[in-house]
Design an enzyme around this catalytic site. Sequence first.
Site, PDB file in Angstrom:
ATOM      1  N   ARG A 293      88.153 -21.908  37.307  1.00  0.00           N
ATOM      2  CA  ARG A 293      89.156 -21.692  38.341  1.00  0.00           C
ATOM      3  C   ARG A 293      90.327 -20.945  37.716  1.00  0.00           C
ATOM      4  O   ARG A 293      90.703 -21.217  36.566  1.00  0.00           O
ATOM      5  CB  ARG A 293      89.665 -23.028  38.912  1.00  0.00           C
ATOM      6  CG  ARG A 293      88.686 -23.751  39.823  1.00  0.00           C
ATOM      7  CD  ARG A 293      88.447 -22.990  41.140  1.00  0.00           C
ATOM      8  NE  ARG A 293      87.560 -23.696  42.055  1.00  0.00           N
ATOM      9  CZ  ARG A 293      86.246 -23.466  42.155  1.00  0.00           C
ATOM     10  NH1 ARG A 293      85.663 -22.566  41.389  1.00  0.00           N
ATOM     11  NH2 ARG A 293      85.532 -24.131  43.048  1.00  0.00           N
TER      12      ARG A 293
ATOM     13  N   HIS B  73      84.568 -13.483  41.829  1.00  0.00           N
ATOM     14  CA  HIS B  73      84.078 -14.876  41.993  1.00  0.00           C
ATOM     15  C   HIS B  73      82.579 -14.886  42.312  1.00  0.00           C
ATOM     16  O   HIS B  73      82.148 -15.430  43.329  1.00  0.00           O
ATOM     17  CB  HIS B  73      84.875 -15.606  43.095  1.00  0.00           C
ATOM     18  CG  HIS B  73      84.829 -17.105  42.953  1.00  0.00           C
ATOM     19  ND1 HIS B  73      85.936 -17.909  43.127  1.00  0.00           N
ATOM     20  CD2 HIS B  73      83.818 -17.950  42.642  1.00  0.00           C
ATOM     21  CE1 HIS B  73      85.587 -19.176  42.944  1.00  0.00           C
ATOM     22  NE2 HIS B  73      84.296 -19.224  42.649  1.00  0.00           N
TER      23      HIS B  73
HETATM   24  P1  NAP Z   1      81.515 -31.343  35.805  1.00  0.00           P
HETATM   25  O1  NAP Z   1      80.062 -31.658  35.720  1.00  0.00           O
HETATM   26  O2  NAP Z   1      82.434 -32.288  36.497  1.00  0.00           O
HETATM   27  O3  NAP Z   1      82.016 -31.098  34.291  1.00  0.00           O
HETATM   28  C1  NAP Z   1      83.362 -30.932  33.959  1.00  0.00           C
HETATM   29  C2  NAP Z   1      83.505 -30.946  32.452  1.00  0.00           C
HETATM   30  O4  NAP Z   1      84.885 -30.734  32.123  1.00  0.00           O
HETATM   31  C3  NAP Z   1      83.119 -32.284  31.828  1.00  0.00           C
HETATM   32  O5  NAP Z   1      82.525 -32.091  30.578  1.00  0.00           O
HETATM   33  C4  NAP Z   1      84.471 -32.984  31.675  1.00  0.00           C
HETATM   34  O6  NAP Z   1      84.527 -33.943  30.632  1.00  0.00           O
HETATM   35  C5  NAP Z   1      85.339 -31.812  31.300  1.00  0.00           C
HETATM   36  N1  NAP Z   1      86.753 -32.109  31.576  1.00  0.00           N
HETATM   37  C6  NAP Z   1      87.332 -32.425  32.751  1.00  0.00           C
HETATM   38  N2  NAP Z   1      88.644 -32.645  32.589  1.00  0.00           N
HETATM   39  C7  NAP Z   1      88.906 -32.456  31.274  1.00  0.00           C
HETATM   40  C8  NAP Z   1      90.073 -32.557  30.482  1.00  0.00           C
HETATM   41  N3  NAP Z   1      91.260 -32.876  31.018  1.00  0.00           N
HETATM   42  N4  NAP Z   1      89.965 -32.315  29.161  1.00  0.00           N
HETATM   43  C9  NAP Z   1      88.764 -31.997  28.600  1.00  0.00           C
HETATM   44  N5  NAP Z   1      87.605 -31.893  29.303  1.00  0.00           N
HETATM   45  C10 NAP Z   1      87.692 -32.127  30.625  1.00  0.00           C
HETATM   46  O7  NAP Z   1      81.740 -29.912  36.506  1.00  0.00           O
HETATM   47  P2  NAP Z   1      80.690 -28.705  36.601  1.00  0.00           P
HETATM   48  O8  NAP Z   1      79.676 -28.960  37.650  1.00  0.00           O
HETATM   49  O9  NAP Z   1      80.217 -28.395  35.224  1.00  0.00           O
HETATM   50  O10 NAP Z   1      81.645 -27.541  37.144  1.00  0.00           O
HETATM   51  C11 NAP Z   1      82.797 -27.101  36.439  1.00  0.00           C
HETATM   52  C12 NAP Z   1      83.639 -26.207  37.325  1.00  0.00           C
HETATM   53  O11 NAP Z   1      83.010 -24.924  37.476  1.00  0.00           O
HETATM   54  C13 NAP Z   1      83.793 -26.668  38.767  1.00  0.00           C
HETATM   55  O12 NAP Z   1      84.791 -27.663  38.881  1.00  0.00           O
HETATM   56  C14 NAP Z   1      84.165 -25.397  39.494  1.00  0.00           C
HETATM   57  O13 NAP Z   1      85.560 -25.262  39.556  1.00  0.00           O
HETATM   58  C15 NAP Z   1      83.604 -24.292  38.604  1.00  0.00           C
HETATM   59  N6  NAP Z   1      82.577 -23.488  39.295  1.00  0.00           N
HETATM   60  C16 NAP Z   1      82.750 -22.139  39.359  1.00  0.00           C
HETATM   61  C17 NAP Z   1      81.798 -21.355  40.005  1.00  0.00           C
HETATM   62  C18 NAP Z   1      81.955 -19.841  40.088  1.00  0.00           C
HETATM   63  O14 NAP Z   1      81.170 -19.191  40.754  1.00  0.00           O
HETATM   64  N7  NAP Z   1      82.916 -19.251  39.409  1.00  0.00           N
HETATM   65  C19 NAP Z   1      80.654 -21.944  40.553  1.00  0.00           C
HETATM   66  C20 NAP Z   1      80.508 -23.317  40.453  1.00  0.00           C
HETATM   67  C21 NAP Z   1      81.470 -24.082  39.837  1.00  0.00           C
HETATM   68  P3  NAP Z   1      83.620 -35.288  30.727  1.00  0.00           P
HETATM   69  O15 NAP Z   1      82.207 -34.802  30.487  1.00  0.00           O
HETATM   70  O16 NAP Z   1      84.103 -36.132  29.615  1.00  0.00           O
HETATM   71  O17 NAP Z   1      83.820 -35.856  32.095  1.00  0.00           O
END
Ligand code: NAP
Length: 314
Positions: free
Chosen positions: A229, A277
């Site tokens: 993001r 995006h």
């Molecule tokens: P997820 O499964 O919730 O994983 C988030 C990761 O970030 C986890 O490893 C989490 O740690 C870590 N994290 C969260 N807060 C943190 C902090 N304060 N300090 C350090 N690490 C932290 O999410 P996901 O499914 O991988 O998706 C990630 C993001 O990608 C989404 O939220 C979305 O915004 C973005 N996204 C972008 C697109 C695009 O097209 N550009 C598409 C889809 C998603 P823990 O493992 O310890 O919980």
Amino acid sequence: MRRVLPFIANPEYAFTAPWLAALQAAMPQETLVALDDMSEAERAGCTVAIVANPRPEDLRRLPNLRWVHSVWAGVERLVADLADMKLQIVRLVDPQLADTMAEAVLAWTFYLHRDMPRYAAQQAAREWRAQDYVRAQDKTVSLLGLGALGEAAARRLLAAGFKVRGWSRTRKAIDGVQCHTGEDELGAMLAQTDILVCLLPLTPQTAGIVDTQVLAQLPAHASLINFARGAIVDDTALRAALERGALAHAVLDVFAVEPLPADSWHWAHPRVTVLPHISAPTDRSTASRIVAANLAAYRESGAIPPCVDAARGY
Ligand code: NAP
């Protein structure tokens, strides 16, 4: 009375009809409807809705709603919009989405690894000059976030021969990946990084986390890929780092304001690649099947799938 399942999106969203069709095809036993097609009694009987960036006032028209299933993986807007509604939020966790994101991370890592921005600039200047080649196994790609998307990206990068590190809130164990947690270990990871990939969720803790201090800990030849993001990266700090040569290049798929305004500095910056995006679009057919399985389990047992933790914000 028929039992209906609403799909609720912002009225300006262009893909409501295709989503209704895909969800209906995946759930023949349900009757998918738009909110405006529900009677008052149907709205009163509704405990679950499928959503794509809905307006909060639309969800308030369903007085007995218990949970919503988002068709997006990133739900920061929903978390903020529904903060006062005590609604449980289930986000999309789709292996196809993780695979698509891993492919994008690999593609743009190769773009940076093989110096494509520099060769494009050399071509524009009619300059014939070979840059030194560094093998993938001598480059480190570090991931901020090792969740569903970060872990899939880590595995794909490993398979392509890169050294891979990752940083998350809680410590992870992924074969072949050096996993870090906490601020001190973040610094240690950044110092060893050639390409930094951001796959964190946007939360109050991660907003602006890629700031002057984080960018300063990267080696000057390092590059950044932000596929998470826009607001996670401090834009002013990013521009300053690019301009003083403290960061070689930034591939940005996400921005604080989208669509990126025409007068934004990013468009014409020689060290920035702008993407609209597109790194990992949701696949309507696989996502619909996942939502369908979650809904079927709920209808059968009342079990709501794992929800977003409102305190953590993701
Ligand atoms: P997820 O499964 O919730 O994983 C988030 C990761 O970030 C986890 O490893 C989490 O740690 C870590 N994290 C969260 N807060 C943190 C902090 N304060 N300090 C350090 N690490 C932290 O999410 P996901 O499914 O991988 O998706 C990630 C993001 O990608 C989404 O939220 C979305 O915004 C973005 N996204 C972008 C697109 C695009 O097209 N550009 C598409 C889809 C998603 P823990 O493992 O310890 O919980």
